[in-house]
Design an enzyme around this catalytic site. Sequence first.
Site, short mmCIF file in Angstrom:
data_model
loop_
_atom_site.label_atom_id
_atom_site.label_comp_id
_atom_site.label_asym_id
_atom_site.label_seq_id
_atom_site.Cartn_x
_atom_site.Cartn_y
_atom_site.Cartn_z
N TYR A 201 0.85 -1.20 0.00
CA TYR A 201 0.00 0.00 0.00
C TYR A 201 0.88 1.24 0.00
O TYR A 201 1.87 1.30 0.72
CB TYR A 201 -0.90 0.03 1.24
CG TYR A 201 -2.36 -0.01 0.86
CD1 TYR A 201 -2.93 1.05 0.15
CD2 TYR A 201 -3.15 -1.11 1.14
CE1 TYR A 201 -4.25 1.02 -0.25
CE2 TYR A 201 -4.47 -1.15 0.74
CZ TYR A 201 -5.02 -0.08 0.04
OH TYR A 201 -6.31 -0.13 -0.35
N GLU B 65 -0.57 4.86 -0.47
CA GLU B 65 -1.38 6.07 -0.73
C GLU B 65 -0.51 7.31 -0.57
O GLU B 65 0.30 7.40 0.35
CB GLU B 65 -2.55 6.14 0.26
CG GLU B 65 -3.70 5.23 -0.13
CD GLU B 65 -4.85 5.30 0.86
OE1 GLU B 65 -4.73 5.97 1.89
OE2 GLU B 65 -5.87 4.66 0.59
N ASP C 232 -6.37 13.91 -25.20
CA ASP C 232 -6.30 12.52 -24.77
C ASP C 232 -5.56 11.77 -25.89
O ASP C 232 -6.13 11.49 -26.94
CB ASP C 232 -7.72 11.98 -24.58
CG ASP C 232 -7.74 10.52 -24.17
OD1 ASP C 232 -6.72 9.84 -24.34
OD2 ASP C 232 -8.81 10.05 -23.71
N THR D 29 -3.47 6.50 -22.10
CA THR D 29 -3.30 5.16 -21.55
C THR D 29 -1.84 4.78 -21.79
O THR D 29 -1.14 5.43 -22.58
CB THR D 29 -4.20 4.13 -22.25
OG1 THR D 29 -3.95 4.19 -23.66
CG2 THR D 29 -5.67 4.41 -22.00
N LYS E 175 -1.63 0.96 -25.15
CA LYS E 175 -1.98 0.81 -26.57
C LYS E 175 -0.67 0.92 -27.38
O LYS E 175 0.19 0.09 -27.20
CB LYS E 175 -3.01 1.87 -26.96
CG LYS E 175 -4.29 1.82 -26.10
CD LYS E 175 -5.32 2.75 -26.69
CE LYS E 175 -6.41 3.23 -25.79
NZ LYS E 175 -7.05 2.40 -24.85
N ARG F 247 -1.39 -2.10 -18.69
CA ARG F 247 -2.69 -1.43 -18.67
C ARG F 247 -2.68 -0.31 -17.63
O ARG F 247 -2.45 -0.58 -16.45
CB ARG F 247 -3.68 -2.52 -18.25
CG ARG F 247 -5.10 -2.39 -18.63
CD ARG F 247 -5.72 -3.76 -18.76
NE ARG F 247 -5.38 -4.26 -20.08
CZ ARG F 247 -5.91 -3.78 -21.19
NH1 ARG F 247 -6.85 -2.86 -21.15
NH2 ARG F 247 -5.52 -4.24 -22.36
#
Length: 426
Positions: free
Chosen positions: A47, A49, A193, A219, A222, A228
Amino acid sequence: MKQDELIFNIINKENNRQLTGIELIASENFVSDEVRRAAGSVLTNKYAEGYPGKRYYGGCQFIDEIEQTAIDRLKQIFNAEWVNVQPHSGAQANMAVFLACLRPGDKFLGLNLSHGGHLSHGSPVNFSGLNYTALEYNVQETTGYVDYEQLDAIALKEKPKLIIAGASAYSREWDYARIRRIADRIGAVFMVDMAHPAGLIAAGLLKNPLQYAHIVTSTTHKTLRGPRGGIILIGKDFENPWGKKTPKGEIKMMSALLDSAVFPGVQGGPLEHIIAAKAVAFSEALQPEYIDYQTQVKKNAAAMAKALIDKGYKIISGGTDNHLMLVDLRSKFPDLTGKQAEIALVKADITANKNMVPFDSRSPFLTSGLRFGTSAVTTRGIKETLMGEIVDLIDTVLSHVENDTVIRSTAEKVNAMMKNYPLFAW
Ligand SMILES: Cc1ncc(COP(=O)(O)O)c(C=O)c1O
């Protein structure tokens, strides 16, 4: 504990599907073994954060090194002033920009979904269309290129607070400078984008939108060929489109607004195993061979578009400047839907997706189009000389969608062809 045979057997089947078929989905790619090793690493246990040096959990010293390395490499690729590598996906990167720049109900302007835009640019079933007032511009029916005159006219009349360029199914370069001019005239934030062409941009083969836009999202999975995920970037001169004041009147810079929009705004703990895999992919994108790879992606797309046109298919806009193309099937097979075409191709181990074409006469569930992209086949080592043969296989299937014998024999040819190409050739 017992091994989960069910899941690992299915993963093996998927691995075999990926190895034996021709992958033409424009938003997919194959990552390197190193990217996969990082994505499957022990970092999934942690974790973290917060951001490097400012975490809400202990034991983050190595995580910090990894995330900072991802940040530094990403800045170098796109010549960025600031980046955030935490968005879990492209849609979440976009959501964070909306949260940072708009209030619920505010107007924004994006490319019509059925003309190539993306769900997160204003679809009525997406957060963007549900929480904000979505306006849309189109492509021209005659040319298939973005209708910049319409975009300007809507922007001047409606004064949206945010203008979005970028698409899921648009094969042409953008006139970012023109959109920036209209954004400046009305005091709007300009976001690009670049999810689809990011890899080509990273290699310097298309214009870098960071030179024009206030904010850029993408992203990483691609054309960029990473795991991903999503990213947000700001270029050198465009930190704060509102001068020193945000619409809320606080003196806070855009990057700080975006950081807090990602966490704690739309996400909790970052996926540090994916951030490590992003860092590995970014390092690959900084190597000289990456330019050769992306150059080949473009060459393969141009060769594929030409071969399709030679066989009588209509490509929207008449060709491609990037890795993808949108085919209007009605030019050759007026009764064949995108859905039937996709199903028949999948039976022949050729994977592509049905897609609306601009001004489509059919619904999004049927569609009149197919979208093809060449990033994944290029990663497997396919060169432009083979694209004609691939188009012949596609044409055979589309000419015999009801004929299982023809489809089966095409699948055999596909499988034989792909035996010659390793999963990752670069
Ligand atoms: C232009 C564009 N933006 C955003 C996204 C969303 O990315 P993700 O599926 O990672 O949420 C996509 C995905 O196809 C896209 O094409």
